[in-house]
Design an enzyme around this catalytic site. Structure first.
Site, PDB file in Angstrom:
ATOM      1  N   GLU A 501      49.417  78.407  33.891  1.00 33.59           N
ATOM      2  CA  GLU A 501      49.562  79.498  34.854  1.00 33.59           C
ATOM      3  C   GLU A 501      50.956  79.436  35.481  1.00 33.59           C
ATOM      4  O   GLU A 501      51.344  78.386  36.001  1.00 33.59           O
ATOM      5  CB  GLU A 501      48.479  79.357  35.933  1.00 33.59           C
ATOM      6  CG  GLU A 501      47.076  79.503  35.352  1.00 33.59           C
ATOM      7  CD  GLU A 501      46.011  78.729  36.120  1.00 33.59           C
ATOM      8  OE1 GLU A 501      46.237  78.376  37.296  1.00 33.59           O
ATOM      9  OE2 GLU A 501      44.945  78.448  35.535  1.00 33.59           O
ATOM     10  N   GLU A 532      41.557  77.422  33.317  1.00 28.92           N
ATOM     11  CA  GLU A 532      41.888  76.010  33.102  1.00 28.92           C
ATOM     12  C   GLU A 532      41.206  75.403  31.875  1.00 28.92           C
ATOM     13  O   GLU A 532      41.807  74.631  31.130  1.00 28.92           O
ATOM     14  CB  GLU A 532      41.535  75.190  34.347  1.00 28.92           C
ATOM     15  CG  GLU A 532      42.471  75.414  35.538  1.00 28.92           C
ATOM     16  CD  GLU A 532      42.223  76.728  36.273  1.00 28.92           C
ATOM     17  OE1 GLU A 532      41.171  77.355  36.038  1.00 28.92           O
ATOM     18  OE2 GLU A 532      43.086  77.138  37.079  1.00 28.92           O
ATOM     19  N   GLN A 554      47.679  73.901  37.123  1.00 29.56           N
ATOM     20  CA  GLN A 554      48.616  74.148  38.224  1.00 29.56           C
ATOM     21  C   GLN A 554      48.522  73.110  39.351  1.00 29.56           C
ATOM     22  O   GLN A 554      49.532  72.636  39.841  1.00 29.56           O
ATOM     23  CB  GLN A 554      48.398  75.556  38.766  1.00 29.56           C
ATOM     24  CG  GLN A 554      49.550  76.053  39.587  1.00 29.56           C
ATOM     25  CD  GLN A 554      49.544  77.562  39.670  1.00 29.56           C
ATOM     26  OE1 GLN A 554      48.740  78.156  40.372  1.00 29.56           O
ATOM     27  NE2 GLN A 554      50.449  78.202  38.954  1.00 29.56           N
ATOM     28  N   ASP A 557      43.604  69.733  41.904  1.00 23.98           N
ATOM     29  CA  ASP A 557      42.286  70.179  42.367  1.00 23.98           C
ATOM     30  C   ASP A 557      41.599  71.093  41.349  1.00 23.98           C
ATOM     31  O   ASP A 557      40.390  71.217  41.343  1.00 23.98           O
ATOM     32  CB  ASP A 557      42.435  70.938  43.688  1.00 23.98           C
ATOM     33  CG  ASP A 557      43.111  70.080  44.743  1.00 23.98           C
ATOM     34  OD1 ASP A 557      42.426  69.547  45.599  1.00 23.98           O
ATOM     35  OD2 ASP A 557      44.351  69.927  44.671  1.00 23.98           O
ATOM     36  N   TYR A 558      42.374  71.744  40.489  1.00 28.47           N
ATOM     37  CA  TYR A 558      41.785  72.699  39.535  1.00 28.47           C
ATOM     38  C   TYR A 558      41.476  72.057  38.191  1.00 28.47           C
ATOM     39  O   TYR A 558      40.971  72.716  37.285  1.00 28.47           O
ATOM     40  CB  TYR A 558      42.688  73.934  39.396  1.00 28.47           C
ATOM     41  CG  TYR A 558      43.045  74.477  40.760  1.00 28.47           C
ATOM     42  CD1 TYR A 558      42.039  74.579  41.737  1.00 28.47           C
ATOM     43  CD2 TYR A 558      44.338  74.795  41.112  1.00 28.47           C
ATOM     44  CE1 TYR A 558      42.336  75.008  43.023  1.00 28.47           C
ATOM     45  CE2 TYR A 558      44.631  75.227  42.398  1.00 28.47           C
ATOM     46  CZ  TYR A 558      43.626  75.326  43.342  1.00 28.47           C
ATOM     47  OH  TYR A 558      43.903  75.735  44.620  1.00 28.47           O
ATOM     48  N   HIS A 599      44.376  71.670  48.066  1.00 31.23           N
ATOM     49  CA  HIS A 599      45.743  71.420  47.613  1.00 31.23           C
ATOM     50  C   HIS A 599      46.192  70.033  48.013  1.00 31.23           C
ATOM     51  O   HIS A 599      47.356  69.798  48.340  1.00 31.23           O
ATOM     52  CB  HIS A 599      46.712  72.475  48.172  1.00 31.23           C
ATOM     53  CG  HIS A 599      46.427  73.844  47.651  1.00 31.23           C
ATOM     54  ND1 HIS A 599      45.487  74.666  48.218  1.00 31.23           N
ATOM     55  CD2 HIS A 599      46.925  74.525  46.588  1.00 31.23           C
ATOM     56  CE1 HIS A 599      45.418  75.800  47.546  1.00 31.23           C
ATOM     57  NE2 HIS A 599      46.285  75.733  46.550  1.00 31.23           N
TER      58      HIS A 599
END
Ligand SMILES: Cc1ncc(C[n+]2csc(CCOP(=O)(O)OP(=O)(O)O)c2C)c(N)n1
Ligand SMILES: [Mg+2]
Length: 810
Positions: A501, A532, A554, A557-558, A599
């Protein structure tokens, strides 16, 4: 070697074939389908009589797979699920003997090349990694990416397999990689059950392939059920191709070509596959083939019977619409064959399948029996000398009477015999120990080997090259060091691609790739949708086909959105094929402390626990990150690199050899020497540890600060232990939850490195709180370890060791 569906013809066009040829093809197809059905029936019996543990088979799905096999060409790929045995037999990528060897879990790649007995039955793979770790030729062979058991879990990888063809066709710089592709002409075939299309991974993959326009041919085997749950509870309108109609390409749009065909209509299936796959191959348009009206003659698997949940009417319909029955009827009605010829073919097929089954079973049994007789002989000899002779003789007789013995029985008997004679010093006992040790090595190889490819190409073998600095080396933003590193690597190795991304046009949210898309083109550095799981799948498929992907998530956390693919597919690949397949994907992400609940993640415990089979790199700054990328891009194993989210704008010196220097995996570094307490930390927390170290020094406490740099592998040279021998005190600092990454580090140092014996004070961990950090500076301060926390944690250890000198703080 029996004829496959492919070897008889490359085209199925009744108009172009003589009747004799047509007849031969059809009869051969039916034979393959019928043998496959017999394998399903016999396989189920083998489970129910106890020779195998579990069985799931492709009965009721045979005819469509014969048709699909006809469209499959050298260089093509399959990523499918457990119903595809007929396709595998029809293409020759597997055979009946291997089918049974896997059912019996034969741990030998010669017998079960797909998984060496590691996977449940009907989990397929071809071997594309040579014994020395080099790539086998894929362009001229039929290829099958290793199956996994999770429904829909293979879909993201399918996207990558198809995307590789697009890159090979469009990026002329890749022409030198001849063993992987011929002008991108390869189609990636996916198969999935109707029920599994309810999975998010299916929809994510489907959309991404429509955007990317890749040669992906997805077949949905629709038998209207997912175990007991009917289509009405799975799929809107009970019809997956109906609801996917919006993906149909139209004049001037991208999208799919969608086909729907019944699973018992041999001629329609052959024609559909030929048309659909031709389009997919030449135009690089994804196609969907929805195969309806399929059945499950024996129900879902050996775990239960479908009579429990299917109505009599449904069962009757399934019986009548059995695809082989329908094909047989059509063959006789069309005068392709006669009842007598069919009866003869079927009798021969039954006999042949039975022979294959027996041979596979006897192969395994013969191996086990050799070991069984050896251990029985050794225990018998021990019995003759031992005080426990009678019990030992019972062990031998019990072992010899086990029906269908396995290696577990053999080794357990030997270990029991050793326990029973623990106090006796006997020659025969030593002989048994020696034998068990040898077998232990062999069984480790059989059952525990190849978590990583572990060949000469492993990144662990990449030599250390120190960073060099000009005397007037510039101090620049950390992100610029990374940028220079990526630039040098993209220049050096044309097979490297990066995507994620915001990675393309703006060069990622922190500009590590800034300017590189315009320099190297959008085939090499590209933006993706917010997806993801399929970013990782895209990486897995590309890496399987010889490219070097850097797949970017990115923020750390993702990573959770892709963890199924990382954990189930990528991390297990080498292990589940016993080194037959590899996918050297580098997953790039950024994490640790920044702001707010989503984040500032640093879930290293979760990562370490779910991704064994990947290297886990946690560089403290961008120079170390660059050195790790340089190592990983020269090796062939998958890895995750977590950059420090708050470090991109900190100044670092640019190494003169920024694209060449390497940070070896598993090399811990002592950042600061000290005699009082060993403090082990990684990533962003290290800067805070250093800050705390200055304050501690001012009050007369010298800490030794160690950065392991990679958590897997962890400190191969036992730098932590060496330090502990000096300080005898240990503090582990990280910003994961308590008992997360820090517990892992503690286990490594105390147990694995045997640091326990060097401790004079209780070892401690200082981690973040159990909840995620609230937003803002205060949220960070009250949730993550601060310099204050570290100073006080170290002080508390000193207080424990010497309370007089270090009185309680407060
Ligand atoms: C992620 C995941 N969830 C659940 C399961 C358990 N499971 C195995 S097969 C199956 C049904 C699959 O149905 P379908 O996709 O229609 O394929 P079919 O078996 O009918 O061919 C389920 C729920 C699984 N293996 N993986
Ligand atoms: Mg189904």
């Amino acid at each position: 070697m029996p004829e496959t569906a492919i070897s008889t013809t490359s085209k199925f066009n009744a108009a172009e074939l003589s009747f004799d040829d047509f007849q031969k093809i059809v009869i051969n197809d039916y034979r393959i389908g019928y043998e496959s059905r017999q394998a399903s029936l016999l396989g189920r019996r083998e489970v129910l009589t106890g020779k195998a543990k579990f069985g799931i088979f492709g009965d009721g799905k045979e005819v469509a797979q014969l048709a699909m096999a006809k469209a499959f060409r050298p260089g093509d790929w399959r990523a499918g699920y457990y119903r595809d045995q007929t396709f595998m037999f029809a293409t020759g990528m597997s055979n009946l003997k291997e089918f049974f060897a896997q059912l019996y879990a034969h741990p030998d790649i010669e017998k079960d090349p797909a998984s060496a007995g590691r996977q449940m039955n009907c989990h397929y793979a071809t071997r594309y990694v040579n014994d020395d770790g080099t790539w086998a030729n894929q362009a001229g062979t039929l290829n099958c990416a290793a199956d996994i058991s999770t429904t829909g879990g293979h879909m993201p990888r399918l996207l990558g397999l198809a995307y590789a063809s697009k890159l090979y066709r469009q990026n002329k710089e890749l022409e030198y990689l001849k063993q992987f592709s011929v002008n991108g002409n390869e189609v990636a075939f996916g198969t999935i059950g109707n029920g599994a299309t309810s999975e998010g991974l299916f929809f994510e993959t489907f959309n991404a392939a429509g955007v990317l326009q890749v040669p992906m041919a997805i077949s949905i085997w629709d038998d209207a059920y997912a175990i007991s749950v009917p289509a009405s509870l799975q799929t809107t309108k009970e019809d997956i191709s109906e609801i996917l109609k919006g993906f149909q390409r139209e004049q001037g749009t991208n999208g799919y070509e969608i086909f729907k065909v019944r699973g018992w209509d041999y001629v329609a299936l052959c024609e559909t596959y030929e048309r659909a796959v031709e389009l997919c191959r030449t135009e690089h348009v994804p196609v969907l083939i929805h195969v309806t009206e399929m059945t499950q003659p024996q129900g879902h698997s050996t775990s239960g019977s479908h009579e429990r949940y299917k109505s009599k009417a449904r069962l009757g319909w399934e019986h009548e619409h059995d695809c082989l029955l329908q094909m047989r009827r059509w063959m006789i009605e069309s005068a392709i064959t006669t009842e007598e010829e069919m009866a003869e073919l079927e009798a021969a097929a039954k006999k042949y399948v039975r022979e294959c089954q027996k041979e596979a079973w006897n192969d395994l049994l013969a191996e086990v029996n050799i070991e069984l007789n050896q251990v029985a002989g050794l225990i018998q000899e021990l019995a003759n000398e031992s005080l426990a002779g009678d019990v030992l003789k019972t062990i031998v007789s019990e072992l010899k009477s086990v029906v269908d013995p396995g290696r577990k029985d053999v080794i357990a008997a030997g270990r029991k015999a050793l326990r029973l004679t623990v106090k006796e010093k006997l020659y025969a006992r030593q002989a048994l120990i020696n034998w068990l040790k040898l077998e232990d090595d062999r069984n480790n190889e059989r059952f525990n080997s190849k978590l990583f490819t572990g060949t000469l190409q492993s990144p662990l073998n990449i030599p250390a090259v120190p960073a060099q600095y000009e005397t007037d080396a510039k101090s620049i933003d950390g992100r610029e060091v990374l940028n220079a590193c990526f630039d040098a690597n993209f220049e050096r190795d044309k097979s490297i691609v990066a995507f994620g991304e915001d990675v393309g046009a703006i060069g990622d949210v922190n500009q590590g790739f800034a300017g590189l898309q315009s320099k190297y083109g959008d085939l090499r550095i590209s933006d993706t949708g917010i997806r993801e799981a399929t970013i990782i799948g895209q990486g897995v498929g590309l890496a399987m086909r010889g490219l070097r992907p850097i797949a970017e998530i990115q923020y750390l956390d993702y990573l959770l959105y892709s963890i199924t693919v990382l954990s189930d597919d990528l991390a297990t690949l080498s292990y589940r094929t016993r080194g037959g397949q590899k996918a050297p994907v580098i997953v790039r992400t950024r994490g640790h402390r920044l702001e707010g609940i989503w984040h500032s993640g640093s879930p290293l415990g979760m990562i370490l626990n779910s991704m064994r089979g990947m290297h886990i790199c946690v560089p403290r700054n961008m120079t170390q990150a660059a050195g790790l990328y340089n190592t990983l891009l020269r090796g062939d194993e998958p890895a995750l690199v977590i950059e420090s989210l708050n470090g991109y704008r900190l100044k670092e010196k640019l190494p003169a050899n920024v694209g060449e220097f390497t940070v070896p995996l598993g090399h811990a570094e002592v950042l600061r020497e000290g005699a009082d307490v060993t403090v082990v930390s990684y990533g962003s927390t290290l800067r805070i540890v250093q800050e705390a170290a200055d304050e501690l020094e001012s009050i007369g406490i010298d800490i030794e600060v160690i950065d392991p740099q990679t958590l897997y592998p962890f400190d191969s040279q036992k730098v932590c232990l060496t330090s502990l021998k000096k300080t005898n005190k240990l503090l582990v600092v990280d910003e994961d939850v308590p008992g997360g990454g820090s517990a892992y580090i503690l286990q490594k140092i105390l147990e694995h490195q045997q640091g326990y014996y060097s401790l004079d004070a209780q070892p401690r961990t200082l981690s973040a709180k159990e909840h995620r950090p609230p937003y803002g500076t205060d949220g960070d301060y009250f949730s993550k370890p601060s310099a204050d926390d570290i100073v006080e944690a170290v002080y508390a250890i000193m207080h424990e060791a010497n309370p007089a000198k270090y009185p309680e703080l407060y």
